[in-house]
Design a protein around this motif. Structure first.
Motif, PDB file in Angstrom:
ATOM      1  N   MET A   1       0.844  -1.179   0.000  1.00  0.00           N
ATOM      2  CA  MET A   1       0.000   0.000   0.000  1.00  0.00           C
ATOM      3  C   MET A   1       0.886   1.237   0.000  1.00  0.00           C
ATOM      4  SD  MET A   1      -2.453   1.773   2.783  1.00  0.00           S
ATOM      5  CE  MET A   1      -1.038   2.308   3.652  1.00  0.00           C
ATOM      6  N   GLU A   2       0.471   2.253  -0.727  1.00  0.00           N
ATOM      7  CA  GLU A   2       1.164   3.534  -0.793  1.00  0.00           C
ATOM      8  C   GLU A   2       0.169   4.656  -0.500  1.00  0.00           C
ATOM      9  OE1 GLU A   2       3.071   4.166  -4.591  1.00  0.00           O
ATOM     10  OE2 GLU A   2       3.194   2.000  -4.886  1.00  0.00           O
ATOM     11  N   VAL A   3       0.682   5.797  -0.114  1.00  0.00           N
ATOM     12  CA  VAL A   3      -0.130   7.001   0.000  1.00  0.00           C
ATOM     13  C   VAL A   3       0.243   7.869  -1.194  1.00  0.00           C
ATOM     14  CG1 VAL A   3      -0.641   9.037   1.378  1.00  0.00           C
ATOM     15  CG2 VAL A   3      -0.195   6.849   2.513  1.00  0.00           C
ATOM     16  N   VAL A  21      -6.607   8.495   1.877  1.00  0.00           N
ATOM     17  CA  VAL A  21      -6.568   7.861   0.559  1.00  0.00           C
ATOM     18  C   VAL A  21      -5.354   6.948   0.521  1.00  0.00           C
ATOM     19  CG1 VAL A  21      -5.328   9.793  -0.481  1.00  0.00           C
ATOM     20  CG2 VAL A  21      -6.612   8.260  -1.943  1.00  0.00           C
ATOM     21  N   SER A  22      -5.490   5.799  -0.135  1.00  0.00           N
ATOM     22  CA  SER A  22      -4.373   4.861  -0.267  1.00  0.00           C
ATOM     23  C   SER A  22      -4.364   4.296  -1.678  1.00  0.00           C
ATOM     24  CB  SER A  22      -4.479   3.739   0.767  1.00  0.00           C
ATOM     25  OG  SER A  22      -5.694   3.026   0.628  1.00  0.00           O
ATOM     26  N   LEU A  23      -3.211   3.807  -2.092  1.00  0.00           N
ATOM     27  CA  LEU A  23      -3.014   3.288  -3.441  1.00  0.00           C
ATOM     28  C   LEU A  23      -2.534   1.854  -3.330  1.00  0.00           C
ATOM     29  CD1 LEU A  23      -3.111   4.372  -6.343  1.00  0.00           C
ATOM     30  CD2 LEU A  23      -0.719   5.025  -6.081  1.00  0.00           C
ATOM     31  N   HIS A  24      -3.193   0.915  -4.040  1.00  0.00           N
ATOM     32  CA  HIS A  24      -2.908  -0.516  -3.898  1.00  0.00           C
ATOM     33  C   HIS A  24      -2.541  -1.142  -5.235  1.00  0.00           C
ATOM     34  CE1 HIS A  24      -4.554  -0.646   0.231  1.00  0.00           C
ATOM     35  NE2 HIS A  24      -5.250   0.379  -0.226  1.00  0.00           N
ATOM     36  N   PHE A  57      -7.975   4.009  -3.172  1.00  0.00           N
ATOM     37  CA  PHE A  57      -9.077   3.895  -2.221  1.00  0.00           C
ATOM     38  C   PHE A  57      -9.295   5.237  -1.540  1.00  0.00           C
ATOM     39  CE2 PHE A  57      -8.859  -0.305  -3.091  1.00  0.00           C
ATOM     40  CZ  PHE A  57      -9.078  -1.229  -2.088  1.00  0.00           C
ATOM     41  N   TYR A  58     -10.542   5.675  -1.461  1.00  0.00           N
ATOM     42  CA  TYR A  58     -10.913   6.876  -0.722  1.00  0.00           C
ATOM     43  C   TYR A  58     -11.730   6.421   0.480  1.00  0.00           C
ATOM     44  CZ  TYR A  58      -9.332   9.292  -4.847  1.00  0.00           C
ATOM     45  OH  TYR A  58      -8.554   9.750  -5.876  1.00  0.00           O
ATOM     46  N   HIS A  59     -11.200   6.621   1.682  1.00  0.00           N
ATOM     47  CA  HIS A  59     -11.799   6.140   2.927  1.00  0.00           C
ATOM     48  C   HIS A  59     -12.669   7.238   3.539  1.00  0.00           C
ATOM     49  CE1 HIS A  59      -7.789   4.308   2.318  1.00  0.00           C
ATOM     50  NE2 HIS A  59      -8.468   3.192   2.524  1.00  0.00           N
TER      51      HIS A  59
END
Length: 68
Positions: A1-3, A21-24, A57-59
């Protein structure tokens, strides 16, 4: 996972504020049935700088999302 660097101010999927927000790049599982922190997660397919497929992903916290 990245930001991700320089994420948008609002979620591009539902146009709502989000908490993080995170990037997978690899597989993942999402279960929000009993989640005390987040009410919803929006998913946006994106391409990385090198063209690899990623999912952003937007949490959304409970107070950011209405019951509608």
């Amino acid at each position: 996972m990245e930001v991700p660097e320089n994420p948008p101010e609002r979620c591009p999927v539902c146009e709502t504020a989000y908490e993080s927000v995170s990037l997978h790049e690899t597989g993942l599982m999402v279960n929000l049935l009993d989640n005390e922190r987040f009410r919803r997660v929006c998913f946006e397919p994106v391409a990385g700088d090198d063209g690899r497929p990623l999912v952003r992903f937007y949490h959304h916290a409970h107070e950011q999302v209405s019951d509608a």
